[in-house]
Design an enzyme around this catalytic site. Structure first.
Site, short mmCIF file in Angstrom:
data_model
loop_
_atom_site.label_atom_id
_atom_site.label_comp_id
_atom_site.label_asym_id
_atom_site.label_seq_id
_atom_site.Cartn_x
_atom_site.Cartn_y
_atom_site.Cartn_z
N GLY A 89 0.84 -1.20 0.00
CA GLY A 89 0.00 0.00 0.00
C GLY A 89 0.87 1.24 0.00
O GLY A 89 2.02 1.20 0.45
N GLN A 145 2.70 9.97 1.36
CA GLN A 145 3.99 9.28 1.45
C GLN A 145 4.91 9.60 0.28
O GLN A 145 6.09 9.23 0.31
CB GLN A 145 3.79 7.76 1.54
CG GLN A 145 3.12 7.33 2.83
CD GLN A 145 3.01 5.82 2.89
OE1 GLN A 145 2.08 5.26 2.33
NE2 GLN A 145 3.96 5.18 3.54
N CYS A 191 5.49 -0.07 7.33
CA CYS A 191 5.07 1.14 6.62
C CYS A 191 6.26 1.65 5.84
O CYS A 191 7.36 1.74 6.39
CB CYS A 191 4.60 2.19 7.63
SG CYS A 191 4.11 3.73 6.85
N LEU A 192 6.05 1.97 4.57
CA LEU A 192 7.18 2.40 3.73
C LEU A 192 7.80 3.70 4.22
O LEU A 192 8.93 4.01 3.87
CB LEU A 192 6.73 2.53 2.26
CG LEU A 192 6.33 1.20 1.58
CD1 LEU A 192 5.84 1.46 0.16
CD2 LEU A 192 7.48 0.20 1.57
N HIS A 202 -4.95 1.02 6.95
CA HIS A 202 -3.63 1.64 7.13
C HIS A 202 -3.47 2.82 6.16
O HIS A 202 -3.03 3.90 6.56
CB HIS A 202 -2.54 0.57 6.91
CG HIS A 202 -1.13 1.07 7.06
ND1 HIS A 202 -0.27 0.61 8.03
CD2 HIS A 202 -0.43 1.99 6.35
CE1 HIS A 202 0.89 1.24 7.90
NE2 HIS A 202 0.82 2.08 6.88
N GLU A 203 -3.83 2.60 4.89
CA GLU A 203 -3.66 3.68 3.89
C GLU A 203 -4.64 4.82 4.14
O GLU A 203 -4.27 5.99 3.99
CB GLU A 203 -3.80 3.14 2.47
CG GLU A 203 -2.76 2.09 2.07
CD GLU A 203 -1.34 2.43 2.49
OE1 GLU A 203 -0.95 3.61 2.43
OE2 GLU A 203 -0.61 1.51 2.90
N HIS A 233 -3.35 7.18 6.65
CA HIS A 233 -2.37 8.13 6.09
C HIS A 233 -3.06 9.37 5.52
O HIS A 233 -2.54 10.47 5.61
CB HIS A 233 -1.59 7.48 4.95
CG HIS A 233 -0.38 6.71 5.40
ND1 HIS A 233 0.67 7.27 6.06
CD2 HIS A 233 -0.06 5.40 5.24
CE1 HIS A 233 1.60 6.35 6.30
NE2 HIS A 233 1.17 5.19 5.82
#
Ligand code: ZN
Length: 183
Positions: A45, A50, A107-108, A149-150, A153
């Protein structure tokens, strides 16, 4: 084009993203770049903040593992993950249902950090494609988790906010190091 991923504590990660009111060619290009960037980073994701863009736009792809969900319904129809992923969506609204479930997340924007996060196991997500199609996605498991999760963000919320206080204590030093490196 692969875009650079923004790391914690970049302030863009804490902003509430603007709703996408009109899908311009720039937004389509951003979405295509985000898909490429996510695959390049081996993520499941990626949200627009991000890559430094404060908009309610995100990508999810968990189709590497059809077994990671027990059902996917899109506008009432049964589908497979392969049918719907990569899912590019804007302006999501989530209804969280089901039992709470704890699983490991990464998480990236936090390259070396992982942690157990407790979230509702199922979701009913109302969201829009770039073509303006409204999708109501009902699912569970990793797909529901990744959508949550996304979507977090897009509202300036990060997975570290959802860690247990013990885990938060344990990662204090790592966060401090990230603040020094990327702040
Ligand atoms: Zn993330």
């Amino acid at each position: 084009m692969i875009r650079p991923i923004v790391f914690y504590p970049d302030p863009v990660l804490r902003k509430v993203g603007a709703r996408v009111e009109e899908v311009t060619p720039e937004i389509r290009e951003l979405a295509a770049d985000m898909v490429e960037t996510m695959y390049d980073a081996s993520g499941v994701g990626l949200a627009a903040p991000q890559v430094g863009v404060s908009l309610q736009l995100a990508i999810v792809d968990v189709s590497h593992d059809e077994e990671c969900v027990s059902y996917v319904r899109v506008n009432g129809e049964e589908m497979t993950l392969k049918d719907i992923c990569p899912l590019t969506f804007i302006n999501p609204e989530l209804k969280l249902i089901g039992e709470k479930d704890t699983d490991m997340e990464g998480c990236l924007s936090f390259p070396d950090l992982r942690g157990d996060i407790t979230r509702p196991f199922e979701v009913i997500a109302t969201l829009y494609t770039l073509d303006g199609e409204k999708l109501v996605i009902e699912t569970d498991g990793l797909f529901a988790r990744a959508i949550q999760h996304e979507t977090d963000h897009l509202f300036g919320k990060l997975f570290i906010d959802r860690m247990s206080s013990a885990r938060k204590m344990a990662i204090k030093r790592q966060l401090k190091e990230m603040q020094q490196e990327f702040g």
